[in-house]
Design a protein around this motif. Structure first.
Motif, short mmCIF file in Angstrom:
data_model
loop_
_atom_site.label_atom_id
_atom_site.label_comp_id
_atom_site.label_asym_id
_atom_site.label_seq_id
_atom_site.Cartn_x
_atom_site.Cartn_y
_atom_site.Cartn_z
N GLY A 115 -4.18 -8.94 0.17
CA GLY A 115 -2.86 -7.90 0.08
C GLY A 115 -2.04 -8.78 -1.01
O GLY A 115 -2.00 -9.93 -1.73
N LEU A 119 -12.68 -5.03 -8.47
CA LEU A 119 -13.30 -4.33 -7.19
C LEU A 119 -14.44 -3.74 -7.79
O LEU A 119 -15.70 -3.57 -7.16
CB LEU A 119 -12.32 -3.20 -6.66
CG LEU A 119 -11.27 -3.88 -5.56
CD1 LEU A 119 -10.20 -2.65 -5.33
CD2 LEU A 119 -12.05 -4.48 -4.34
N MET A 121 -6.51 -4.23 -10.66
CA MET A 121 -7.59 -4.67 -9.48
C MET A 121 -8.79 -3.82 -9.57
O MET A 121 -9.68 -4.44 -9.00
CB MET A 121 -6.64 -4.39 -8.26
CG MET A 121 -7.49 -5.37 -6.91
SD MET A 121 -7.30 -6.91 -7.15
CE MET A 121 -8.11 -7.68 -5.76
N TRP A 122 -8.71 -2.70 -10.05
CA TRP A 122 -9.86 -1.96 -9.98
C TRP A 122 -11.07 -2.37 -10.76
O TRP A 122 -12.37 -2.33 -10.33
CB TRP A 122 -9.67 -0.59 -10.46
CG TRP A 122 -9.25 -0.22 -12.10
CD1 TRP A 122 -9.96 -0.44 -13.03
CD2 TRP A 122 -7.94 -0.31 -12.42
NE1 TRP A 122 -8.95 -0.27 -14.15
CE2 TRP A 122 -7.86 -0.43 -13.77
CE3 TRP A 122 -6.66 -0.23 -11.71
CZ2 TRP A 122 -6.70 -0.35 -14.60
CZ3 TRP A 122 -5.52 -0.47 -12.44
CH2 TRP A 122 -5.52 -0.28 -14.09
N GLU A 152 -9.69 1.56 -2.12
CA GLU A 152 -9.60 1.34 -3.43
C GLU A 152 -11.32 0.75 -3.51
O GLU A 152 -11.97 1.15 -4.49
CB GLU A 152 -8.84 0.45 -3.83
CG GLU A 152 -7.49 0.96 -4.01
CD GLU A 152 -6.40 -0.05 -4.49
OE1 GLU A 152 -5.55 0.33 -5.15
OE2 GLU A 152 -6.68 -1.39 -4.29
N ALA A 153 -11.62 0.06 -2.60
CA ALA A 153 -13.05 -0.41 -2.52
C ALA A 153 -14.05 0.61 -2.36
O ALA A 153 -15.12 0.59 -2.76
CB ALA A 153 -13.17 -1.60 -1.39
N GLY A 190 0.87 -1.19 0.00
CA GLY A 190 0.04 0.06 0.06
C GLY A 190 1.10 1.13 0.01
O GLY A 190 0.58 2.25 -0.74
N THR A 223 -6.00 -0.90 -0.04
CA THR A 223 -7.04 -1.67 -0.38
C THR A 223 -8.65 -1.23 -0.09
O THR A 223 -9.56 -1.35 -0.73
CB THR A 223 -6.91 -3.20 0.01
OG1 THR A 223 -5.93 -3.79 -0.55
CG2 THR A 223 -8.01 -4.11 -0.64
N CYS A 224 -8.47 -1.17 1.27
CA CYS A 224 -10.13 -0.54 1.76
C CYS A 224 -10.31 1.10 1.03
O CYS A 224 -11.76 0.78 0.60
CB CYS A 224 -9.90 -0.20 3.24
SG CYS A 224 -9.92 -1.52 4.33
N CYS A 253 -9.41 -11.21 -0.98
CA CYS A 253 -7.95 -10.89 -1.39
C CYS A 253 -7.44 -10.77 -0.10
O CYS A 253 -8.06 -10.51 1.00
CB CYS A 253 -7.95 -9.73 -2.26
SG CYS A 253 -8.95 -8.27 -1.80
N THR A 292 -11.56 -8.88 2.86
CA THR A 292 -10.25 -8.65 2.78
C THR A 292 -9.68 -8.40 4.12
O THR A 292 -10.62 -7.99 4.74
CB THR A 292 -9.95 -7.60 1.80
OG1 THR A 292 -8.71 -7.24 1.78
CG2 THR A 292 -10.88 -6.41 2.19
#
Length: 392
Positions: free
Chosen positions: A214, A278, A274-275, A295-296, A16, A292-293, A212, A286
């Motif tokens: 990471g 998602l 990854m987008w 992005e979600a 990240g 990641t959070c 996922c 996750t």
């Protein structure tokens, strides 16, 4: 020509930090800035970098409770050393090897390890520069609070409020543009889930769960998939194992060749775009990595936080649950129950989606870049309130 910017990160300490630095680099280049991105410890002390890397991963693997304690109590021996005598040594090396050669207008750090060293380098630099801390978690660890940092950017406005209430930093020195995300996340959430599913080859009317852990593929994905496999309503399950090749092989051997009357399972290793996944997912299970959070949330995909790493990720989970932006699953059974509730679109799900819509920080990297290119004046000063105490 835009600003001359140096970005300092640590590529080994969770992906990240590095991906946030990449997002900033791309956004700054789009603003015609001159940008260089480096691994701070790799340049200042390769030996310390390897020691930090190996001790971090060993702690996660063998002593997770100890790492959690050290993080929450801020008593890590390495942290204390970096904050005090080592900061001067590392700062001198960064000054000589990078800063005096590049003479940046601004130095941005997306990881706290070298922040105290950069603050030392700032004192001695022949050309003043802004020093900016970009926090990539939903938590402000005391180690980030160093003398000499001109600006901070945090993941959420509530975190900026918390820092301001402490009386340590002047309010106008804390920004809340969000964790920097790559340009691919900007504007893409306007596309609906069915459109995203068609793009990635998933049946558009099927409920899709993305799992996922990471870049290193953390978490007990096998048991999680086993439990989701028993849900009675049709699911498409997509498991992304990152760079964890043994987990990829295990999931493939155990499930991918098994036919199921209701469900579809897709298993992938490291995924670049990854987008897209998602965007297609109706829910993501996750651990609680900050990037990641974010992005979600940018793609408005409901978050189910499962088996967060100790330390920063447990703090991320706590914050996101408190803000109503995520759901918590302590076991695979709880994760399965949440998935079934989301399939039914229950009232809690609708309320969370409304909160996610209000948390609209998907263009964070470009906002930071635009703000940086317009910064003027007061370079090289220290901006702490005398009433504050930055020593935790």
């Amino acid at each position: 020509m835009g600003k001359n910017v140096l970005i300092v990160t640590e590529e080994w300490a969770g992906s990240g930090h590095y991906m946030a630095a990449i997002a900033l680099q791309e956004a700054l280049l789009a603003e015609s800035c001159e940008v260089r991105l480096i691994g701070g410890l790799g340049i200042a002390s390769p030996m310390l970098r390897e020691l930090s890397r190996s001790s971090y991963y060993a702690s996660l693997a063998h002593f997770p409770a100890m790492w959690d304690h050290l993080y929450n109590r801020n008593v890590s021996a390495i942290s204390k050393a970096l904050q005090k005598p080592l900061a001067k040594v590392l700062g001198k090396r960064l000054l000589e090897r990078v800063i005096e050669q590049q003479k940046p207008d601004a130095v941005i750090s997306t990881h706290a390890y070298c922040l105290s060293a950069l603050a030392e380098a700032k004192k001695r630099a022949s050309k003043p520069f802004w020093l900016i801390g970009i926090l990539t978690d939903f938590h402000v660890h005391p180690y980030w609070l160093q003398h000499g940092i001109d600006f901070y950017n945090v993941a959420h406005p509530k975190l900026a409020e918390q820092m301001n209430r402490q009386g340590v930093i002047e309010p106008d020195r804390v920004k809340a543009y969000g964790i920097p995300l790559r340009p691919s996340f900007q504007g893409n959430r306007q596309r609906n889930k069915k459109e995203w599913k068609k793009q990635v080859g998933i049946a558009p009317d099927q409920f899709m769960v993305l799992i996922c852990g990471g870049a290193d593929g953390y978490g007990d994905m096998v048991r999680l998939v086993e439990r989701l496999w028993r849900i009675q309503d049709p699911l498409t399950i997509v498991a992304v194992t990152g760079k964890n090749e043994p987990l990829l092989r295990l999931l493939t051997q155990r499930f991918a060749r098994t036919q199921h009357a209701l469900h579809q399972l897709h298993v992938f290793g490291y995924v670049q775009e990854m987008w897209r996944w998602l965007g297609a997912a109706d829910a993501v299970i996750t651990k609680a990595g900050g990037l990641t959070c974010s992005e979600a949330l940018a793609m408005q995909t409901p978050l189910i936080l499962y088996q967060p790493l100790p330390g920063q990720e447990k703090q991320n989970r706590r914050f996101l649950i408190e803000q109503g932006l995520a759901l918590q699953a302590d076991t695979e059974e709880e994760a399965a129950r949440i998935v079934m509730r989301l399939q039914r679109n229950d009232p809690d799900h609708r309320l969370m989606m409304e909160r996610m819509e209000r948390y609209d920080l998907q263009d964070s990297a470009s906002q930071i870049a635009k703000w940086l290119t317009t910064m003027e004046g007061r370079k090289g000063e220290t901006f702490y309130s005398q009433a504050g105490n930055i020593s935790p």
